[in-house]
Design a protein around this motif. Structure first.
Motif, PDB file in Angstrom:
ATOM      1  N   UNK A   1      16.516 -13.585   3.001  1.00  0.00           N
ATOM      2  CA  UNK A   1      17.888 -13.089   2.876  1.00  0.00           C
ATOM      3  C   UNK A   1      18.673 -14.076   2.018  1.00  0.00           C
ATOM      4  N   UNK A   2      19.486 -13.549   1.087  1.00  0.00           N
ATOM      5  CA  UNK A   2      20.329 -14.394   0.249  1.00  0.00           C
ATOM      6  C   UNK A   2      21.741 -13.817   0.190  1.00  0.00           C
TER       7      UNK A   2
ATOM      8  N   UNK B   1      18.338  -8.633   0.698  1.00  0.00           N
ATOM      9  CA  UNK B   1      17.395  -8.766   1.799  1.00  0.00           C
ATOM     10  C   UNK B   1      16.054  -8.231   1.313  1.00  0.00           C
ATOM     11  N   UNK B   2      15.027  -9.056   1.387  1.00  0.00           N
ATOM     12  CA  UNK B   2      13.692  -8.667   0.932  1.00  0.00           C
ATOM     13  C   UNK B   2      12.747  -8.781   2.122  1.00  0.00           C
ATOM     14  N   UNK B   3      12.041  -7.687   2.397  1.00  0.00           N
ATOM     15  CA  UNK B   3      11.071  -7.664   3.489  1.00  0.00           C
ATOM     16  C   UNK B   3       9.710  -7.283   2.932  1.00  0.00           C
ATOM     17  N   UNK B   4       8.742  -8.139   3.174  1.00  0.00           N
ATOM     18  CA  UNK B   4       7.384  -7.911   2.685  1.00  0.00           C
ATOM     19  C   UNK B   4       6.633  -7.123   3.752  1.00  0.00           C
ATOM     20  N   UNK B   5       6.389  -5.842   3.480  1.00  0.00           N
ATOM     21  CA  UNK B   5       5.682  -4.992   4.434  1.00  0.00           C
ATOM     22  C   UNK B   5       4.187  -5.309   4.462  1.00  0.00           C
ATOM     23  N   UNK B   6       3.589  -5.406   3.288  1.00  0.00           N
ATOM     24  CA  UNK B   6       2.176  -5.778   3.142  1.00  0.00           C
ATOM     25  C   UNK B   6       2.081  -6.701   1.929  1.00  0.00           C
ATOM     26  N   UNK B   7       0.858  -7.116   1.604  1.00  0.00           N
ATOM     27  CA  UNK B   7       0.668  -7.955   0.412  1.00  0.00           C
ATOM     28  C   UNK B   7       1.037  -7.215  -0.867  1.00  0.00           C
ATOM     29  N   UNK B   8       1.024  -5.883  -0.818  1.00  0.00           N
ATOM     30  CA  UNK B   8       1.289  -5.093  -2.016  1.00  0.00           C
ATOM     31  C   UNK B   8       2.620  -4.345  -1.999  1.00  0.00           C
TER      32      UNK B   8
ATOM     33  N   UNK C   1      21.871  -0.762  -3.148  1.00  0.00           N
ATOM     34  CA  UNK C   1      20.610  -0.180  -3.619  1.00  0.00           C
ATOM     35  C   UNK C   1      19.477  -0.550  -2.679  1.00  0.00           C
ATOM     36  N   UNK C   2      18.554   0.367  -2.481  1.00  0.00           N
ATOM     37  CA  UNK C   2      17.333   0.125  -1.725  1.00  0.00           C
ATOM     38  C   UNK C   2      16.164   0.326  -2.687  1.00  0.00           C
TER      39      UNK C   2
END
Length: 121
Positions: free
Chosen positions: A64-65, A81-88, A102-103
């Motif tokens: 989060x920034x 806000x960046x959420x890494x769901x999987x490696x890809x 924006x999403x």
């Protein structure tokens, strides 16, 4: 500008378990770079503002920034806000005071940890 690089900058950060944070702040004086020699740039010292950047990382999956900066005599606030769901697959939520929220969904076929500019820890 050159004057902006001469202004003091305060930065702190820390780590607790997998959580890391960083806070940076720097002063801004509107009118300091005025090209009009008849105006005193320090006349309105009450307009002295602090621009700030906050960053919080929880492990390698959530970041989060928040940023507050003076742009054209107006305070601009930006959240991400960046959420890494999987490696890809990553999801990013961006919100700026001057634009719509924006999403974004980001999919990559490259799973190299250093390819995103990360430190690979």
């Amino acid at each position: 500008s050159t004057v902006a690089t001469l202004m003091p900058k305060i930065e702190t950060g820390g780590q607790l378990g997998k959580a890391r944070w960083r806070v940076t702040t720097a002063p801004s004086i509107p009118g300091l770079l005025s090209l009009d020699p008849s105006t005193d740039p320090f006349r309105n010292i009450s307009q002295f503002t602090l621009g700030s950047d906050w960053e919080l990382m929880l492990g390698d999956s959530l970041q989060a920034t928040m940023s507050r900066k003076l742009k054209e005599s107006e305070m601009q606030t930006k959240f991400a806000l960046v959420y890494k769901l999987t490696d890809k697959l990553r999801v990013q939520l961006d919100s700026e005071s001057s634009t719509a929220t924006r999403l974004l969904f980001e999919f990559t076929t490259n799973t190299n940890k250093n390819s995103r500019g990360g430190d690979g820890r």
